[in-house]
Every structure is written in C-alpha cells, then in structure tokens.
Scaffold this active site. Sequence first.
Site, mmCIF file in Angstrom:
data_model
loop_
_atom_site.group_PDB
_atom_site.id
_atom_site.type_symbol
_atom_site.label_atom_id
_atom_site.label_comp_id
_atom_site.label_asym_id
_atom_site.label_seq_id
_atom_site.Cartn_x
_atom_site.Cartn_y
_atom_site.Cartn_z
ATOM 1 N N GLY A 105 -2.189 4.781 -4.074
ATOM 2 C CA GLY A 105 -2.746 3.477 -4.402
ATOM 3 C C GLY A 105 -1.926 2.327 -3.871
ATOM 4 O O GLY A 105 -1.522 2.320 -2.701
ATOM 5 N N SER A 139 0.839 -1.195 0.000
ATOM 6 C CA SER A 139 0.000 0.000 0.000
ATOM 7 C C SER A 139 0.876 1.247 0.000
ATOM 8 O O SER A 139 1.891 1.319 0.696
ATOM 9 C CB SER A 139 -0.945 -0.005 1.204
ATOM 10 O OG SER A 139 -0.227 -0.118 2.412
ATOM 11 N N MET A 140 0.438 2.239 -0.796
ATOM 12 C CA MET A 140 1.210 3.463 -0.974
ATOM 13 C C MET A 140 0.375 4.699 -0.685
ATOM 14 O O MET A 140 0.541 5.750 -1.300
ATOM 15 C CB MET A 140 1.799 3.505 -2.382
ATOM 16 C CG MET A 140 2.631 2.284 -2.737
ATOM 17 S SD MET A 140 3.578 2.453 -4.257
ATOM 18 C CE MET A 140 4.818 3.646 -3.754
ATOM 19 N N GLY A 141 -0.559 4.577 0.261
ATOM 20 C CA GLY A 141 -1.356 5.718 0.676
ATOM 21 C C GLY A 141 -2.169 6.299 -0.472
ATOM 22 O O GLY A 141 -2.811 5.563 -1.228
ATOM 23 N N GLY A 160 -5.786 0.478 5.008
ATOM 24 C CA GLY A 160 -4.971 -0.669 4.613
ATOM 25 C C GLY A 160 -5.661 -1.996 4.863
ATOM 26 O O GLY A 160 -5.493 -2.956 4.103
ATOM 27 N N ASP A 161 -6.456 -2.066 5.928
ATOM 28 C CA ASP A 161 -7.209 -3.287 6.220
ATOM 29 C C ASP A 161 -8.302 -3.508 5.171
ATOM 30 O O ASP A 161 -8.548 -4.635 4.741
ATOM 31 C CB ASP A 161 -7.823 -3.199 7.617
ATOM 32 C CG ASP A 161 -6.776 -2.889 8.676
ATOM 33 O OD1 ASP A 161 -5.637 -3.376 8.544
ATOM 34 O OD2 ASP A 161 -7.091 -2.140 9.618
#
Length: 305
Positions: free
Chosen positions: A222, A217-219, A248-249
């Site tokens: 995306g 995950s890259m905030g 993220g979950d």
Amino acid sequence: MIVTLTPTPSIDRTVTLDRLVRGAVNRTSAAHVEASGKGVNVTRVLVARGYRSLAVVPAGGAEGDQLLALLDGIQTRAIATKRPVRVNLSVVLPGGETTKLNEPGAELSPDEQAALVVAAATACQDVRARWLVISGSLPANAETLVAAAVAAGHAAGAKVAVDTSGSALTSAIDAGADLIAPNTDELAAVSGAAVRTPADAVKVAHDLAPRALSLVSMGPYGAVLVAGDAWWQATPPPIEVVNTVGAGDALLAGFLAEEGPEPARLARAVAWGTSACLVSGTAEIPDQPVSPEAVSVTPGAPAGG
C-alpha cells in the site's frame, strides 16, 4: 483541473510472454502501444476516471508525432523539440512480473527547457489548475528544471506535486513542493537511510520534507501519507497482479483527484493504484476496480514524537 508536466514522455510498448528464455526467440501472446511517461500516465488515469487534466510534454521527431496521435482526445500542450521522444519496452510474465527497458530521455536545450516551464505555467493559469504535477525522470542536462517548474507552478496559483527521484527530488523539496510522491527505494536513495517498513518511511519522509505532504508508495503493502506530525498507512486487499507498470502514477492521480480529508484521499489513491495492477495497460479501468472502502487506513503515532 490538474496539469501534468512530463519532461521525458515516452511511447511504451508492452508485450506479454508465457515465459522468457534468454538467448532464444520468444513469442509474445499480446502486445499494445501507449503514450506514456509518468505525468502523461497521471493525466490519462484522471481522464479515464472522469476528471479533467491537461498534459504538457516535449515532442520531437516521428516518435513525437506518434505520441501526440496516441494522446488524441486528451488535452495536450506540446513543445516542439529537436530530439525524438524515447521508446520504452515492458515485458510482462505470468504473475505480473514486469521487466522494463527504458531508453534515456531526450536531452532538451536550455531554450526548450524554458519553453516547457512556460507552457506548464501558462496552462495552469489558463485552466486555473488546482495542482501542477511534475513527474518522471529528467533529461541528463536538466538539473534545474524541477525547481524552475515548482516556482512557476506556484506563481501561476497552483499547488505543486513532484514524483521523481535522486537530486531532482531533493531539488523539489528545497524549492517548496507541496507534495512529494517517492516510492521506498527512491526515498532511501535520496536520504541515505534504510526504508524497509512503514515506520521507516514515515520517519525518513518527515525528516526529509517536514513542510510537504509525502505520499510514499510501498508496492503490495500500500502506501503511507505523512502530513506534518500526522500520518496514515493504507493497506490494499489482496489481488492477482497482471501488470504493475503505472500503479504509482494511478496512486498519485487518485490522491489528487479530489480534495478532502487525508484518510479518504489516501484510501482512494491506494484503490486506484491497486486497480491499475489488474489490467495490462497504464490507464485502463478493470471491470471490477478496487473500491476505496476495501482499503484499510489506520493512523499512526505522531511522526515527530
């Protein structure tokens, strides 16, 4: 069915402020309490979206009783523990800036750790789980818990996804986890390499876990998915962020919800993770959720090239 294992669940209180003045009395404009912890969040997101999931948690003290009460209506298997469940606080400011104050997870005795792993494996067998998700931080004394849970999940016939950090993430890779789900900071910390761009994330994930799927995950940018030498980048549409806690979950839940081609799974994952930022809670669905069709997914050059 997806089974989740959360070694350090929590009761999360989220408060919203118009502004935060340090050293002064601040009045909240909204507040709510939820059962949380990363694996619990995955289960709650899946159930809210109409998928079947069961949460395995340790629960001790009055806080443990409250945790289970907040999970009413969700399939749960709890291991009684001597120490109480932790309580966390999230402070949300306008624009979605979120500050979390997390208590350390309650220590689990060796017997409690073993019981938790057995409960997860038994649940996987009972419901014929497709995936066991081991998610969240570990108690300070539980260094071997992740590896034991990965082995137990495989023995029970499930694939295993792990979303954790530090030495626990390394342990999961060494134990043969089928999927890891770090963010860029966690990936950088465990590898010792800088992870600033999608290309960085792909190289580091490929080198670190060549036999596992890596969902990074890259905030707001995306996520990338690395599968052997193949990889894809998914970019969400722009949104007005309300609260990033649990995004993220939701991303992981979206990827695991259904099998299928990797690009479609990645698009759904990023759509769910982005939608989670539009609401104040961790498992709520906004009135107008982001559609997977609104997510741009592009393949990259071979990661091993």
